[in-house]
Design a protein around this motif. Structure first.
Motif, PDB file in Angstrom:
ATOM      1  N   UNK A   1     -20.507   5.753   5.827  1.00  0.00           N
ATOM      2  CA  UNK A   1     -19.378   6.062   4.959  1.00  0.00           C
ATOM      3  C   UNK A   1     -18.756   4.742   4.498  1.00  0.00           C
ATOM      4  N   UNK A   2     -18.480   4.663   3.211  1.00  0.00           N
ATOM      5  CA  UNK A   2     -17.816   3.499   2.634  1.00  0.00           C
ATOM      6  C   UNK A   2     -16.319   3.758   2.637  1.00  0.00           C
ATOM      7  N   UNK A   3     -15.568   2.858   3.248  1.00  0.00           N
ATOM      8  CA  UNK A   3     -14.117   3.027   3.388  1.00  0.00           C
ATOM      9  C   UNK A   3     -13.422   1.933   2.576  1.00  0.00           C
ATOM     10  N   UNK A   4     -12.632   2.340   1.596  1.00  0.00           N
ATOM     11  CA  UNK A   4     -11.909   1.399   0.729  1.00  0.00           C
ATOM     12  C   UNK A   4     -10.424   1.584   0.972  1.00  0.00           C
ATOM     13  N   UNK A   5      -9.747   0.514   1.256  1.00  0.00           N
ATOM     14  CA  UNK A   5      -8.312   0.562   1.507  1.00  0.00           C
ATOM     15  C   UNK A   5      -7.614  -0.485   0.650  1.00  0.00           C
ATOM     16  N   UNK A   6      -6.295  -0.361   0.544  1.00  0.00           N
ATOM     17  CA  UNK A   6      -5.519  -1.308  -0.263  1.00  0.00           C
ATOM     18  C   UNK A   6      -4.718  -0.592  -1.329  1.00  0.00           C
ATOM     19  N   UNK A   7      -4.516  -1.283  -2.448  1.00  0.00           N
ATOM     20  CA  UNK A   7      -3.701  -0.733  -3.541  1.00  0.00           C
ATOM     21  C   UNK A   7      -4.565   0.049  -4.526  1.00  0.00           C
ATOM     22  N   UNK A   8      -3.899   0.854  -5.329  1.00  0.00           N
ATOM     23  CA  UNK A   8      -4.541   1.598  -6.424  1.00  0.00           C
ATOM     24  C   UNK A   8      -5.690   2.477  -5.916  1.00  0.00           C
TER      25      UNK A   8
ATOM     26  N   UNK B   1     -14.900  -2.251  -6.274  1.00  0.00           N
ATOM     27  CA  UNK B   1     -13.847  -2.803  -5.436  1.00  0.00           C
ATOM     28  C   UNK B   1     -13.032  -3.796  -6.262  1.00  0.00           C
ATOM     29  N   UNK B   2     -11.737  -3.594  -6.310  1.00  0.00           N
ATOM     30  CA  UNK B   2     -10.863  -4.514  -7.040  1.00  0.00           C
ATOM     31  C   UNK B   2     -10.587  -5.750  -6.174  1.00  0.00           C
ATOM     32  N   UNK B   3     -10.941  -6.923  -6.675  1.00  0.00           N
ATOM     33  CA  UNK B   3     -10.721  -8.145  -5.886  1.00  0.00           C
ATOM     34  C   UNK B   3      -9.245  -8.322  -5.538  1.00  0.00           C
ATOM     35  N   UNK B   4      -8.993  -8.837  -4.383  1.00  0.00           N
ATOM     36  CA  UNK B   4      -7.665  -9.154  -3.875  1.00  0.00           C
ATOM     37  C   UNK B   4      -6.877  -7.890  -3.534  1.00  0.00           C
ATOM     38  N   UNK B   5      -6.924  -6.884  -4.385  1.00  0.00           N
ATOM     39  CA  UNK B   5      -6.112  -5.684  -4.185  1.00  0.00           C
ATOM     40  C   UNK B   5      -6.715  -4.707  -3.165  1.00  0.00           C
ATOM     41  N   UNK B   6      -8.028  -4.740  -3.055  1.00  0.00           N
ATOM     42  CA  UNK B   6      -8.696  -3.775  -2.175  1.00  0.00           C
ATOM     43  C   UNK B   6      -9.673  -4.479  -1.239  1.00  0.00           C
ATOM     44  N   UNK B   7      -9.955  -3.808  -0.108  1.00  0.00           N
ATOM     45  CA  UNK B   7     -10.981  -4.268   0.818  1.00  0.00           C
ATOM     46  C   UNK B   7     -11.888  -3.093   1.164  1.00  0.00           C
ATOM     47  N   UNK B   8     -13.064  -3.384   1.609  1.00  0.00           N
ATOM     48  CA  UNK B   8     -14.016  -2.324   1.920  1.00  0.00           C
ATOM     49  C   UNK B   8     -14.655  -2.565   3.292  1.00  0.00           C
TER      50      UNK B   8
END
Length: 267
Positions: free
Chosen positions: A25-32, A57-64
């Protein structure tokens, strides 16, 4: 310049798109974080959970992060644990676990295990399982544990499931592999069971032999009875013919002598 821009855009898209394999499972967290794959946990944090797919993945705003959905096989073992009778025994078993399939379970597992390797995850699950295993052993007798392994394993599984669910894990199977003791209690129990089986087998064999003898005796008796009846029926025609010959012979004699003859024959 346009070509350079297109190349840069292509490189950006290629390097910032992440894809989850079927077993992860790919987990993306952060903004937007939004869309059909987004999920809000109990703390109000929003994450995106993607299985068998991908996302940019949005750079800086999100992590995966990636979390494996493969099944996990764990070997559990107890030291000597005293049963209800005060007999210390050792139990070994095999447990197969996996992360649950619902979004809530995956989000819970992500919160618990992200940043941890498989060895750390298995170690935490093992501690929970072995703790419940020791606790339940203390409430059972050796006979209950040894003779009803499936019921024992099911009881441990039922009790441990609620704690593992708090980690996003599900028990697929729990099997008791071995039960042992260092005092010879189980050997005595096995010998008693073997003796009981042999005793029952001997009793059953004696009963079967007795029934066979009775049936054979009944068959012999019936055969003798049939032979007697056959011989009796064979003699009756000769006796009837002899009686008729005597009557016809005596009919030529005087009535008085014929009557005397008939009386003698009847006697």
């Amino acid at each position: 310049i346009a070509a350079i821009v297109l190349i840069l855009i292509f490189i950006f898209l290629a390097t910032h798109r992440k894809t989850a394999l079927p077993n992860e499972v790919l987990i993306i967290s952060g903004a937007m974080i939004s869309g059909k794959h987004s999920f809000r946990d109990v703390n109000g944090n929003r994450v995106k959970l993607i299985t068998n797919g991908g996302s940019f993945i949005l750079p800086i705003l999100q992590r995966w992060d990636v979390l494996s959905l493969n099944t996990r096989t764990i070997e559990v073992a107890t030291p000597e644990v005293y049963t209800q009778q005060g007999v210390p025994i050792i139990v070994n078993g095999t447990v197969i676990l996996k992360i649950g399939s619902s979004q809530e379970e995956v989000a819970t597992a992500a919160e618990q295990f992200l940043g941890k390797n498989d060895e750390q995850i298995n170690s935490e699950a093992t501690e929970i399982l072995e703790g419940h295993l020791r606790a339940i052993l203390g409430t059972l007798t050796v006979e209950d544990t040894y003779q009803n392994r499936d019921a024992f394993a099911e009881k441990v599984q039922d009790v441990a499931s609620s704690d593992l669910a708090k980690m996003g894990l599900q028990i697929i199977s729990f099997t008791i592999k071995d039960i042992a003791d260092k005092n010879g209690y189980l050997d005595s129990l096995r010998k008693k069971q073997i003796a009981e089986v042999k005793k029952n087998a001997a009793v059953a064999e004696a009963a079967a032999s007795r029934d066979t003898r009775i049936q054979q005796a009944q068959a012999d008796q019936e055969a003798k009875q049939q032979e007697i009846e056959r011989q009796t029926q064979g003699l009756m025609p000769n006796a009837n013919s002899k009686s008729k010959w005597l009557i016809s012979r005596n009919s030529k004699k005087s009535p008085k002598r014929r009557q005397i003859r008939l009386l003698l024959l009847s006697k």
